[in-house]
Every structure is written in structure tokens, then in C-alpha cells.
Design a protein around this motif. Structure first.
Motif, PDB file in Angstrom:
ATOM      1  N   ARG A 136       0.836  -1.206   0.000  1.00  0.00           N
ATOM      2  CA  ARG A 136       0.000   0.000   0.000  1.00  0.00           C
ATOM      3  C   ARG A 136       0.874   1.262   0.000  1.00  0.00           C
ATOM      4  O   ARG A 136       0.618   2.211  -0.743  1.00  0.00           O
ATOM      5  N   ASP A 137       1.903   1.257   0.846  1.00  0.00           N
ATOM      6  CA  ASP A 137       2.803   2.422   0.897  1.00  0.00           C
ATOM      7  C   ASP A 137       3.572   2.596  -0.419  1.00  0.00           C
ATOM      8  O   ASP A 137       3.797   3.718  -0.879  1.00  0.00           O
ATOM      9  N   ILE A 138       3.967   1.470  -1.004  1.00  0.00           N
ATOM     10  CA  ILE A 138       4.685   1.531  -2.292  1.00  0.00           C
ATOM     11  C   ILE A 138       3.803   2.181  -3.354  1.00  0.00           C
ATOM     12  O   ILE A 138       4.250   3.035  -4.129  1.00  0.00           O
ATOM     13  N   GLN A 139       2.527   1.786  -3.360  1.00  0.00           N
ATOM     14  CA  GLN A 139       1.603   2.350  -4.343  1.00  0.00           C
ATOM     15  C   GLN A 139       1.426   3.859  -4.134  1.00  0.00           C
ATOM     16  O   GLN A 139       1.440   4.649  -5.072  1.00  0.00           O
ATOM     17  N   LYS A 140       1.267   4.253  -2.852  1.00  0.00           N
ATOM     18  CA  LYS A 140       1.086   5.677  -2.547  1.00  0.00           C
ATOM     19  C   LYS A 140       2.306   6.491  -2.967  1.00  0.00           C
ATOM     20  O   LYS A 140       2.189   7.578  -3.547  1.00  0.00           O
ATOM     21  N   LEU A 141       3.488   5.958  -2.666  1.00  0.00           N
ATOM     22  CA  LEU A 141       4.713   6.719  -2.920  1.00  0.00           C
ATOM     23  C   LEU A 141       5.071   6.767  -4.399  1.00  0.00           C
ATOM     24  O   LEU A 141       5.603   7.773  -4.891  1.00  0.00           O
ATOM     25  N   THR A 142       4.805   5.658  -5.119  1.00  0.00           N
ATOM     26  CA  THR A 142       5.147   5.636  -6.549  1.00  0.00           C
ATOM     27  C   THR A 142       4.073   6.303  -7.408  1.00  0.00           C
ATOM     28  O   THR A 142       4.344   6.746  -8.523  1.00  0.00           O
TER      29      THR A 142
END
Length: 630
Positions: free
Chosen positions: A593-599
């Protein structure tokens, strides 16, 4: 069909039939054997209820679903239509009374479980009834290839010999081509008219999402779609946990499972039906007979046991014709969970024999005895006594139930014992002062002559029927009499009721049914593999996959499922997504989830890239669901 429409409007308040109800009714009225494959929500009951009302005599309805039988009988009675159900646990003298009513009381519907047909004397009584139609509901149960095979269904064909001129109507909501052909063969349907309504639902978007954080995705779905929703889970504990999680995030929710008593079920159902809560969190005990048109989303938090059940449960969405969603959430650990939930708990012949012999011992049933005896039953207590695993034991009991060895009522029940604790003359005085209560009290006294002398097992359903009232009124009066210290009442809660349909023969009984156990276990394994294939496949339209399973072919992709949407999106180059992920993980570990938000890449692209990086051994996933560079 004018008369049929008049009956439909008068009793069911509809002004038109759905396809192919009218054609099925015409076939039945013409006296033809008929096979109808109608997916859930298609209105199967109308297909036998309307023609039965048009003809003299009584319609015999055979169904394995006790709760559904009771529900349909109550619905018919509420419309002023005389109907009776012979479910398990009714003693012989009471059955004789009920069948007398069918023969001489101008009843229109007799519902019974297939196990009842195993009694020759009941078959003889049925032979003498003025039967106008035989409706076999859940007809897939007659086939060994069906997902719920019950050998008692094989006995139905004997009715052909008893009443050869009465048409058979076989109905099912889920059957593959092999099962359909087997049903026709096993029931000896004579040149049947065959009606198959397509399984294709063009307004349902079938979605499969992989996620480590199901609750977060659940919140997004329910926020985006605030209309009525159902979330299916696999056990009672998950019901409560999911409701608490949703409520803590501001959603309104209630729950439904087999462990609730009838009043709790009714209250929880009412909250959801009247839309005082948005979400119903439920096990597969919920949904039979539910017809709520505006359900927007059906969400499965866990992998289902088979695609037949999955299709039926998702089919409760979008019955108003508007776009709806059938969403399956999974993650890699779900496969292990499903295997432990559905396969590792399947009993073998040795364990089944042990459970059956201990069950008989538990209720002190001697060898060669026990037929028609009924007992209240608590699964946890039984398993605790013999140190049995609960799920495996439950599956054993379910199998014995399907084979007709026992009848297992999984509805929460109350065992009631009462005793009058004031003299009979005081009871007479009370009745004279309370004439509205007189009929029920007189019925109790006539039915249980020893009720002044000892605590007596009390059957509220029987008293309600004999006093021409309803069960709720009877129970309300009992509570009033207890409060006034006229009776002493003890009510014990039980998870289930068990009725023994055969004498105790231990290994002889198990040897007779063991071949069906082996076939069942093999079929359940194949069915779960089909579920796993459906959930993992990323190259085929989800609607196409479902249709293929039910032997239907659709040429075009549906355009609205998770596969179709991901295919139609302009995807980022996998290399650029992967490169960005690697840059992030060089700084620290992240979850998806964090990867999606950051990318800021689309979710599907991120998942695709993560899978490629895992397969290439560039990254790994830790036990806390964080991705890390190797």
C-alpha cells in the motif's frame, strides 16, 4: 396463461413472469416432465407454486433445506395458502396427523425432506394423496457429480412407479452439463422439456484483488459504494471481528451466522433489509430466500469452497438490474487457509466410523436401536469430551446428514421444559379471567397430561399448530405464565438438534456409505482447485471463467471485470515501475500500500511489478508483509 397471471398478481403481487417462468409453468400444466436450470434469484419457487394453485389437489415439494422449507411454508401461509412441512424430528404420531390434514384438509403444498421417502409407510400415504405435481428442489443433490449429493434423493424415482401420471419438475440453481444429464437419468424424467436460463449476469462486475491489507481495501470499496452490501466470511469468529473492525472505521454493520437464535436472526436481518445498517457480514448460513434488489456489492473476504456456492452468493447482488460488484479479496496465505479449512478437515472412513460410534455412545443409544430419536446437541461439548477436532467432526456430521443417517438441524434452538406449579382449579380460574389465553392453555393440558406432576419437554411449534396460533404467541404466553408463577420453565440453548434416521449399526452403516465419502472428498478437492484457478488466472475475463465452469461459452469479454479493466488501462512499462520500487526499498522496507502511494502508479501495475521482482529473486517479503531488497 391469463389464470396464471391472475394467481401471480393475487398472491405474489407481480404483474409479469420472468423468463423462463411462463414456459416452465406451461410445460408443467401440459403434464410434461420438466427440468429447469435457473441461477439464484431466478424465481424457481414460482414455477411450481403457480401451476399447483391452478390445479386441484396438492403439490409435493421435496427439498433438503429445512430452513428454506419453513420459510416457504410461512410465506404461503401468510398469503392464506394452506401448506405443511414434514421436517426431521417430527414423531410418527404427529406425521400421521399432518398427512391426514393433507388428505382431508384441502392443503395445496406438502414440503418434505428426501429422507422422509425412506419410510415405506410414508410413501404409501403419499400414494393416496391427490398429488398434482412433484417438485424436486435442489435437484443437483440426486447426482454423485453434484456439489451436495444426497443418496436419499435416489429414492424419489420410486414416486414414478406410485404416481406415474403426475409430472416431475426438477429445479436447480447450479449444475454443470454432466450433473444436468445425471439428474435426468437418475429421476427417469420422461422426454423432459428442458429450460436453462443463462448464468451470464451482464450487470455484475466480477473482481479479484490481491492485497495484504484486506481491511483497507474493504474500506475503500464500501466508501465508494455506500449502498447495501454483504461480506461473506468462513466462520462465526470472523463475522464478529469484521463487524467490530468496520464499526471502528465508521461503517454500520451487523452479522448473521448459524449460531444465532431465530429472534436474533430476525432482528439482524431486519436492520439490514430496512437499511439501518449498510453491511451484513455473514457465513454461508445467510442468503437463502433473500430477495433484496439493491444490493450493490458482495465481497468474499476468504476463498469460497466451490464455484457453485460462490456463484449463488454473488448472485444476490444487482437483482434490480443495475450495475453491481462481486469482489473476491485474497492474498498468498489464503490458499493455505482454504486448504486447511476445506481439505485438511475432510474425514476419512476411519474417523467417520469413530465419530458415529461415539455419537451413539454420547446419547446412550444401544446397538440396533435409536431410529427417530431426537437430541439437543452442542458440537463444542461433544468434541471436548472425545478430544475431536471441531471442523473435521462437523464435516463428518454434515456428511452423515447428507447420507440420511442423521438429520442435523444447524439452527440455534431452545429446549424447553415446563411444569404447572399451581393447582388445576387455580389454572381454571386464571383461564376464566384471561379468556384470550384459554385456547393455548387447554391445548397444552390436553397434549401433556402429566404436566402438573413433572417437568415436561415442550414443543411450541406443535402447540401453535394445535391451537391455531403462531409460535411467537405461544412463547409469549409461556413467559407471562412464568412471570406470574403459574408455571416453572427451563430453557436451554443448543447449537443444533440431531435426529437419528436409522438404527445404530456402527461399521455396517459406515461401510454402506464409505464409497460416497471417497467420491465426495475427490470432488471437493477438484472444486477447490477450480476456485484457485479462478482466483489466480490473470489472462482471462472473470465472467468467461465462470461461464466455462458451468459449460457456457461467451465470445466477448465482459468489459467490466477486474481482468477486463486492467487490460483496458494504459499500463506503465513494467521496467519503470520496478525501478521505482527498487529505489524506494533501498531506503527502507515498505508494504504494497505504501509503495503504491509513494510511486503513484496504478495498483495493478505495482502488484504486477512486485510479483516480477519476487519471481526474479530481487526482493522478498517478510513475515510482517513488508517488502525488502535481497
Amino acid at each position: 396463461m391469463n389464470k396464471a397471471l391472475e394467481i401471480l398478481e393475487k398472491y405474489w403481487k407481480h404483474n409479469a413472469f420472468r423468463h423462463p417462468q411462463e414456459e416452465i409453468i406451461t410445460s408443467v400444466l401440459d403434464g410434461k416432465d420438466t427440468f429447469a436450470l435457473m441461477p439464484t434469484g431466478g424465481g424457481k419457487s414460482i414455477c411450481f407454486q403457480v401451476p399447483a394453485m391452478m390445479k386441484d389437489g396438492i403439490c409435493l415439494v421435496i427439498s433438503p433445506l429445512i430452513a428454506l422449507m419453513k420459510d416457504q411454508v410461512q410465506n404461503l401461509q401468510s398469503k392464506g395458502i394452506k401448506a405443511i412441512a414434514l421436517t426431521g424430528g417430527i414423531h410418527q404420531d404427529e406425521i400421521i396427523d399432518l398427512l391426514d390434514n393433507c388428505q382431508f384438509g384441502n392443503y395445496k403444498f406438502l414440503y418434505l425432506s428426501p429422507e422422509r421417502l425412506q419410510s415405506d409407510w410414508i410413501l404409501e400415504r403419499i400414494k393416496n394423496l391427490p398429488i398434482n405435481l412433484i417438485a424436486i428442489d435442489e435437484a443437483h443433490c440426486v447426482s454423485q457429480w453434484g456439489h451436495d449429493f444426497r443418496p436419499a434423493y435416489l429414492k424419489i424415482v420410486e414416486l414414478k412407479e406410485f404416481i406415474p401420471k403426475v409430472p416431475f419438475l426438477a429445479l436447480t440453481a447450479s449444475a454443470t452439463l454432466r450433473v444436468k444429464e445425471d439428474i435426468i437419468t437418475q429421476l427417469k424424467l420422461d422426454k423432459p422439456n428442458i429450460f436453462s436460463k443463462s448464468f451470464y449476469r451482464d450487470n455484475i462486475a466480477y473482481m479479484v484483488f490481491e492485497t495484504e491489507d484486506k481491511l483497507h481495501l474493504l474500506q475503500q470499496i464500501l466508501t465508494k459504494n455506500p449502498q447495501p452490501s454483504i461480506i461473506y466470511v468462513t466462520n462465526r469468529k470472523s463475522c464478529l471481528e469484521t463487524v467490530h473492525q468496520l464499526e471502528s472505521h465508521g461503517f454500520t454493520a451487523t452479522y448473521y451466522h448459524g449460531g444465532l437464535n431465530s429472534k436474533e436472526k430476525e432482528n439482524h436481518m431486519k436492520l439490514w433489509m430496512e437499511e439501518k445498517v449498510q453491511v451484513m457480514v455473514a457465513t454461508n448460513a445467510f442468503g437463502m430466500g433473500i430477495d433484496k434488489g439493491n444490493v450493490k456489492t458482495i465481497i468474499h473476504l476468504h476463498l469460497p469452497q466451490n464455484l457453485e456456492n460462490y456463484y449463488q452468493e454473488t448472485g444476490r447482488a444487482g437483482r434490480n438490474g443495475e450495475k453491481a460488484f462481486a469482489i473476491l479479496l485474497n492474498n498468498p496465505s489464503d490458499v493455505l487457509h482454504a486448504e486447511s479449512q476445506f481439505l485438511n478437515v475432510l474425514p476419512d472412513k476411519t474417523f467417520l466410523n469413530l465419530v458415529f460410534s461415539k455419537l451413539c455412545s454420547y446419547f446412550q443409544i444401544a446397538y440396533g436401536e435409536g431410529i427417530d430419536e431426537q437430541f439437543s446437541f452442542n458440537l463444542n461439548q461433544f468434541c471436548s469430551k472425545y478430544n475431536f477436532p471441531i471442523l473435521k467432526t462437523y464435516n463428518s456430521l454434515q456428511f452423515l446428514d447428507r447420507q440420511g443417517v442423521i438429520s442435523l438441524s444447524q439452527e440455534f434452538s431452545e429446549k424447553i421444559n415446563i411444569q404447572f406449579i399451581i393447582p388445576s382449579k387455580e389454572v381454571i380460574r386464571y383461564m376464566s379471567l384471561n379468556p384470550n389465553d384459554e385456547e393455548i392453555i387447554l391445548t397444552i393440558l390436553r397434549t401433556y397430561p402429566g404436566i402438573y406432576d413433572m417437568q415436561t419437554a415442550f414443543n411450541p411449534t406443535l402447540i401453535a399448530r394445535k391451537s391455531n396460533t403462531d409460535e411467537k404467541t405461544v412463547l409469549s404466553l409461556l413467559q407471562k405464565l412464568k412471570d406470574k408463577q403459574i408455571i416453572d420453565m427451563i430453557a436451554k440453548n443448543n447449537d443444533a438438534m440431531i435426529t437419528f434416521n436409522e438404527v445404530r449399526e456402527d461399521e455396517r452403516t459406515i461401510n454402506r456409505i464409505s464409497k460416497y465419502l471417497e467420491a465426495q472428498n475427490k470432488l471437493k478437492t477438484e472444486q477447490l482447485q477450480a476456485v484457485l484457478y479462478y482466483s489466480k488466472d490473470k489472462k482471462t475475463c472473470k465472467n468467461k471463467l465462470l461461464m466455462q465452469y458451468f459449460d457456457e461459452t461467451i465470445k466477448e469479454d465482459c468489459g467490466i471485470c477486474s481482468y477486463c479493466i486492467s487490460k483496458n488501462k494504459k499500463q506503465q512499462k513494467p521496467e519503470s515501475v520496478s525501478e521505482k520500487i527498487i529505489e524506494l526499498l533501498k531506503m527502507q522496507d515498505f508494504n504494497s500500500r505504501d509503495i503504491q502511494k509513494l510511486t503513484k502508479f496504478p495498483k495493478d501495475d505495482v502488484i504486477f511489478a512486485l510479483q516480477n521482482l519476487l519471481e526474479s529473486d530481487t526482493i522478498s517479503i517478510r513475515s510482517n508483509n513488508l517488502y525488502t531488497l535481497k
